[in-house]
Design a protein around this motif. Structure first.
Motif, PDB file in Angstrom:
ATOM      1  N   ASP A 122       0.826  -1.204   0.000  1.00 32.75           N
ATOM      2  CA  ASP A 122       0.000   0.000   0.000  1.00 32.75           C
ATOM      3  C   ASP A 122       0.864   1.260   0.000  1.00 32.75           C
ATOM      4  OD1 ASP A 122      -2.694   1.341   0.401  1.00 32.75           O
ATOM      5  OD2 ASP A 122      -1.663   2.034   2.200  1.00 32.75           O
ATOM      6  N   ARG A 123       1.905   1.245   0.812  1.00 26.27           N
ATOM      7  CA  ARG A 123       2.754   2.437   0.920  1.00 26.27           C
ATOM      8  C   ARG A 123       3.550   2.679  -0.353  1.00 26.27           C
ATOM      9  NH1 ARG A 123       3.797   5.489   5.269  1.00 26.27           N
ATOM     10  NH2 ARG A 123       5.653   6.827   5.224  1.00 26.27           N
ATOM     11  N   ARG A 124       3.998   1.614  -1.009  1.00 28.30           N
ATOM     12  CA  ARG A 124       4.818   1.740  -2.211  1.00 28.30           C
ATOM     13  C   ARG A 124       4.001   1.656  -3.506  1.00 28.30           C
ATOM     14  NH1 ARG A 124       8.092   4.023   0.795  1.00 28.30           N
ATOM     15  NH2 ARG A 124      10.064   3.051   1.401  1.00 28.30           N
ATOM     16  N   ASN A 125       2.707   1.392  -3.375  1.00 29.24           N
ATOM     17  CA  ASN A 125       1.827   1.289  -4.542  1.00 29.24           C
ATOM     18  C   ASN A 125       2.384   0.297  -5.567  1.00 29.24           C
ATOM     19  OD1 ASN A 125      -0.439   1.869  -6.124  1.00 29.24           O
ATOM     20  ND2 ASN A 125       0.605   3.522  -7.223  1.00 29.24           N
ATOM     21  N   CYS A 126       2.734  -0.888  -5.065  1.00 32.18           N
ATOM     22  CA  CYS A 126       3.257  -1.935  -5.940  1.00 32.18           C
ATOM     23  C   CYS A 126       2.467  -3.227  -5.719  1.00 32.18           C
ATOM     24  CB  CYS A 126       4.743  -2.153  -5.706  1.00 32.18           C
ATOM     25  SG  CYS A 126       5.176  -2.597  -4.012  1.00 32.18           S
ATOM     26  N   LYS A 127       2.787  -4.252  -6.494  1.00 38.13           N
ATOM     27  CA  LYS A 127       1.959  -5.462  -6.500  1.00 38.13           C
ATOM     28  C   LYS A 127       2.613  -6.662  -5.826  1.00 38.13           C
ATOM     29  CE  LYS A 127      -0.545  -4.178 -10.697  1.00 38.13           C
ATOM     30  NZ  LYS A 127      -0.892  -4.571 -12.093  1.00 38.13           N
ATOM     31  N   GLN A 128       3.938  -6.633  -5.663  1.00 37.85           N
ATOM     32  CA  GLN A 128       4.637  -7.786  -5.108  1.00 37.85           C
ATOM     33  C   GLN A 128       5.789  -7.348  -4.219  1.00 37.85           C
ATOM     34  OE1 GLN A 128       5.928 -10.116  -8.528  1.00 37.85           O
ATOM     35  NE2 GLN A 128       4.224 -11.545  -8.207  1.00 37.85           N
ATOM     36  N   PRO A 149       0.704 -16.635  -3.742  1.00 40.26           N
ATOM     37  CA  PRO A 149       1.699 -16.636  -4.818  1.00 40.26           C
ATOM     38  C   PRO A 149       1.683 -15.362  -5.665  1.00 40.26           C
ATOM     39  CG  PRO A 149      -0.118 -18.127  -5.322  1.00 40.26           C
ATOM     40  CD  PRO A 149      -0.276 -17.723  -3.891  1.00 40.26           C
ATOM     41  N   GLU A 150       0.538 -14.700  -5.727  1.00 43.86           N
ATOM     42  CA  GLU A 150       0.439 -13.488  -6.541  1.00 43.86           C
ATOM     43  C   GLU A 150       1.150 -12.297  -5.901  1.00 43.86           C
ATOM     44  OE1 GLU A 150      -2.899 -13.257  -3.577  1.00 43.86           O
ATOM     45  OE2 GLU A 150      -1.903 -14.840  -4.744  1.00 43.86           O
ATOM     46  N   LEU A 151       1.490 -12.397  -4.622  1.00 48.43           N
ATOM     47  CA  LEU A 151       2.102 -11.280  -3.912  1.00 48.43           C
ATOM     48  C   LEU A 151       3.614 -11.415  -3.740  1.00 48.43           C
ATOM     49  CD1 LEU A 151      -0.515 -10.658  -1.051  1.00 48.43           C
ATOM     50  CD2 LEU A 151      -0.399  -9.632  -3.342  1.00 48.43           C
ATOM     51  N   VAL A 152       4.181 -12.555  -4.128  1.00 51.60           N
ATOM     52  CA  VAL A 152       5.611 -12.819  -3.901  1.00 51.60           C
ATOM     53  C   VAL A 152       6.319 -13.008  -5.236  1.00 51.60           C
ATOM     54  CG1 VAL A 152       7.309 -14.305  -2.773  1.00 51.60           C
ATOM     55  CG2 VAL A 152       5.096 -13.877  -1.680  1.00 51.60           C
ATOM     56  N   GLY A 153       7.305 -12.125  -5.491  1.00 61.18           N
ATOM     57  CA  GLY A 153       8.046 -12.197  -6.747  1.00 61.18           C
ATOM     58  C   GLY A 153       9.209 -13.154  -6.708  1.00 61.18           C
ATOM     59  N   ARG A 154       9.936 -13.166  -5.580  1.00 62.11           N
ATOM     60  CA  ARG A 154      11.098 -14.043  -5.405  1.00 62.11           C
ATOM     61  C   ARG A 154      11.180 -14.467  -3.950  1.00 62.11           C
ATOM     62  NH1 ARG A 154      14.825 -14.442  -9.300  1.00 62.11           N
ATOM     63  NH2 ARG A 154      14.404 -13.236 -11.186  1.00 62.11           N
ATOM     64  N   TRP A 252       5.513 -29.025   7.550  1.00 64.43           N
ATOM     65  CA  TRP A 252       5.432 -27.690   8.134  1.00 64.43           C
ATOM     66  C   TRP A 252       4.680 -26.762   7.181  1.00 64.43           C
ATOM     67  CZ3 TRP A 252       9.299 -26.917  12.353  1.00 64.43           C
ATOM     68  CH2 TRP A 252       9.054 -25.741  13.088  1.00 64.43           C
ATOM     69  N   TYR A 253       4.954 -26.938   5.892  1.00 62.56           N
ATOM     70  CA  TYR A 253       4.240 -26.221   4.830  1.00 62.56           C
ATOM     71  C   TYR A 253       4.445 -27.008   3.546  1.00 62.56           C
ATOM     72  CZ  TYR A 253       8.773 -24.375   3.211  1.00 62.56           C
ATOM     73  OH  TYR A 253      10.053 -24.252   2.745  1.00 62.56           O
ATOM     74  N   ASP A 254       3.793 -26.593   2.465  1.00 59.97           N
ATOM     75  CA  ASP A 254       3.880 -27.316   1.199  1.00 59.97           C
ATOM     76  C   ASP A 254       4.702 -26.515   0.200  1.00 59.97           C
ATOM     77  OD1 ASP A 254       3.599 -28.766  -1.095  1.00 59.97           O
ATOM     78  OD2 ASP A 254       1.404 -28.658  -1.186  1.00 59.97           O
ATOM     79  N   PRO A 255       5.985 -26.850  -0.003  1.00 60.32           N
ATOM     80  CA  PRO A 255       6.797 -26.129  -0.986  1.00 60.32           C
ATOM     81  C   PRO A 255       6.246 -26.255  -2.410  1.00 60.32           C
ATOM     82  CG  PRO A 255       8.194 -27.382   0.523  1.00 60.32           C
ATOM     83  CD  PRO A 255       6.783 -27.857   0.739  1.00 60.32           C
ATOM     84  N   GLY A 256       5.435 -27.273  -2.651  1.00 60.31           N
ATOM     85  CA  GLY A 256       4.863 -27.459  -3.981  1.00 60.31           C
ATOM     86  C   GLY A 256       3.900 -26.357  -4.385  1.00 60.31           C
ATOM     87  N   LEU A 257       3.442 -25.563  -3.422  1.00 64.63           N
ATOM     88  CA  LEU A 257       2.531 -24.453  -3.730  1.00 64.63           C
ATOM     89  C   LEU A 257       3.272 -23.199  -4.190  1.00 64.63           C
ATOM     90  CD1 LEU A 257       0.040 -24.742  -0.706  1.00 64.63           C
ATOM     91  CD2 LEU A 257      -0.296 -25.550  -3.058  1.00 64.63           C
ATOM     92  N   ILE A 258       4.580 -23.180  -4.026  1.00 62.06           N
ATOM     93  CA  ILE A 258       5.377 -21.997  -4.358  1.00 62.06           C
ATOM     94  C   ILE A 258       5.597 -21.940  -5.867  1.00 62.06           C
ATOM     95  CG2 ILE A 258       7.623 -20.891  -4.047  1.00 62.06           C
ATOM     96  CD1 ILE A 258       7.699 -22.242  -1.247  1.00 62.06           C
ATOM     97  N   ARG A 259       5.314 -20.781  -6.450  1.00 67.71           N
ATOM     98  CA  ARG A 259       5.400 -20.617  -7.904  1.00 67.71           C
ATOM     99  C   ARG A 259       6.587 -19.755  -8.339  1.00 67.71           C
ATOM    100  NH1 ARG A 259       2.073 -24.008  -7.237  1.00 67.71           N
ATOM    101  NH2 ARG A 259       0.011 -24.228  -8.192  1.00 67.71           N
ATOM    102  N   CYS A 260       7.075 -18.908  -7.475  1.00 65.47           N
ATOM    103  CA  CYS A 260       8.102 -17.935  -7.851  1.00 65.47           C
ATOM    104  C   CYS A 260       9.499 -18.574  -7.887  1.00 65.47           C
ATOM    105  CB  CYS A 260       8.090 -16.776  -6.861  1.00 65.47           C
ATOM    106  SG  CYS A 260       8.536 -17.254  -5.173  1.00 65.47           S
ATOM    107  N   PRO A 261      10.497 -17.868  -8.428  1.00 64.42           N
ATOM    108  CA  PRO A 261      11.886 -18.344  -8.335  1.00 64.42           C
ATOM    109  C   PRO A 261      12.329 -18.442  -6.878  1.00 64.42           C
ATOM    110  CG  PRO A 261      11.685 -16.614  -9.989  1.00 64.42           C
ATOM    111  CD  PRO A 261      10.386 -16.640  -9.242  1.00 64.42           C
ATOM    112  N   VAL A 262      13.119 -19.479  -6.582  1.00 61.84           N
ATOM    113  CA  VAL A 262      13.572 -19.725  -5.209  1.00 61.84           C
ATOM    114  C   VAL A 262      15.083 -19.954  -5.197  1.00 61.84           C
ATOM    115  CG1 VAL A 262      13.333 -21.159  -3.140  1.00 61.84           C
ATOM    116  CG2 VAL A 262      11.350 -20.804  -4.646  1.00 61.84           C
ATOM    117  N   GLN A 263      15.750 -19.320  -4.272  1.00 66.08           N
ATOM    118  CA  GLN A 263      17.173 -19.560  -4.005  1.00 66.08           C
ATOM    119  C   GLN A 263      17.300 -20.038  -2.559  1.00 66.08           C
ATOM    120  OE1 GLN A 263      20.570 -18.960  -5.672  1.00 66.08           O
ATOM    121  NE2 GLN A 263      20.850 -20.311  -3.912  1.00 66.08           N
ATOM    122  N   ILE A 264      17.898 -21.224  -2.372  1.00 60.81           N
ATOM    123  CA  ILE A 264      18.195 -21.747  -1.044  1.00 60.81           C
ATOM    124  C   ILE A 264      19.692 -21.581  -0.784  1.00 60.81           C
ATOM    125  CG2 ILE A 264      18.224 -23.799   0.432  1.00 60.81           C
ATOM    126  CD1 ILE A 264      15.880 -24.874  -1.214  1.00 60.81           C
TER     127      ILE A 264
END
Length: 324
Positions: A122-128, A149-154, A252-264
């Motif tokens: 809201d403060r930055r008027n951006c989407k992700q 997933p729509e709110l996280v770019g990376r 703990w959570y489902d990594p299969g739901l993650i759509r964005c690029p991921v770096q571990i």
């Protein structure tokens, strides 16, 4: 960092996911970059014991990890979950721990991350936003990225936590028979935990004893009662979750739901979120746009505070700048 732009810090207190409390959301941005850049804002989220302001924004030399990214043109934020760092302490943390149930579990943290993300967008008027999670923060950020997933770019996971039924981990030593609202940690216990599995010579070659102790004293001092009690209080919601998931075998959570690029990223000598755990998360990222796993040599679970932190910094910078 020589000839780097000056970084401005602004602290916001936003509503906690628990009514009646506020949490700290810190922003760091280069003063010369106020017109904005194309990259998403970055939000750091901490682990199970220490707040974001005492890890990602702890200056070693002249700058912190947050400073480094801000000096490279990023709009950088970090969140202290309720009961951690510079955020409010719930009233239960002023009572004996056995008088109340565990505080600030994973579900609470995900809700609080959403509060922070909504504020930033809201403060930055951006989407992700781009998320950087450390230790338990990889589970909370991973959960959030899968849920929104729509709110996280990376997504950058520093020490990717993954617990399976019967998992063996030094963290289990932190689990009391009866889990109360919070646990207490002394500076000496923090020092001992940092050196898990290493002799004095080995840990001193990774980070000096004086640097370790300075950080431990500084971080324990975020507890408003540290000078009186001599310890840091940490909520035990994460401990409750660890005990439940390691016994049940539930994810703990489902990594299969993650759509964005991921770096571990994981330290070679990490005994808490091990390279094996990173590999387990990596294998489960079946729908990520891209994924990469990097093991950094001569690094423990506290790699972000050690001599080889610069490798972690560069890895994050390259990932966040990548167009892949």
């Amino acid at each position: 960092m020589e000839n780097s732009p000056q970084v401005e810090r602004v602290d916001f207190r936003i509503k906690s996911a628990r009514e009646g409390y506020e949490v700290l959301l810190r922003n760091k941005d280069a003063i010369t970059n106020k017109a904005g850049i194309d990259q998403n804002p970055i939000l750091f989220v901490h682990g199970a014991t220490y707040g974001s302001t005492d890890t990602f924004d702890y200056k070693i030399g002249d700058y912190s990890w947050m400073d480094m990214l801000a000096q490279h043109g990023f709009d950088v934020w970090c969140l202290d979950i309720l009961g951690y760092g510079r955020s409010d302490r719930p009233k239960e943390m002023g009572e004996a721990p056995e008088n109340n149930p565990p505080l600030s579990d994973t579900e609470h943290a995900v809700s609080e991350i959403h509060q922070a993300v909504s504020f930033i967008l809201d403060r930055r008027n951006c989407k992700q936003v781009d998320l950087i999670g450390y230790s338990w923060g990889t589970a909370t950020c991973g959960s959030y990225a899968g849920r929104y997933p729509e709110l996280v770019g990376r997504l950058f996971l520093s020490g990717a936590l993954w617990i399976e039924e019967g998992s063996s981990s030094p963290v289990k030593d932190l689990i009391p028979a009866e889990i109360g609202a919070y646990r207490t940690v002394t500076v000496d216990a923090m020092m001992k935990r940092w050196a898990t599995g290493l002799d004095d010579k080995s840990i001193d070659s990774i980070v000096s004893e004086s640097d370790r102790r300075d950080w431990c004293i500084f971080t324990a001092g975020c507890d408003p009662d540290f000078e009186t009690n001599g310890f840091l209080r940490a909520p035990t919601g994460v401990v409750k979750d660890f005990a439940a998931f390691s016994q049940s075998g539930d994810a703990w959570y489902d990594p299969g739901l993650i759509r964005c690029p991921v770096q571990i990223a994981v330290g070679e000598l990490d005994q808490e979120t091990t390279p094996l755990q990173g590999q387990q998360v990596f294998a489960k990222l079946v729908n990520a746009k891209s994924k990469q796993l990097t093991v950094i040599g001569q690094g423990t679970h506290s790699l972000l505070l050690e001599n080889n932190r610069h490798q972690l910094h560069k890895l994050s910078l390259d990932f966040l700048n990548s167009t892949a």
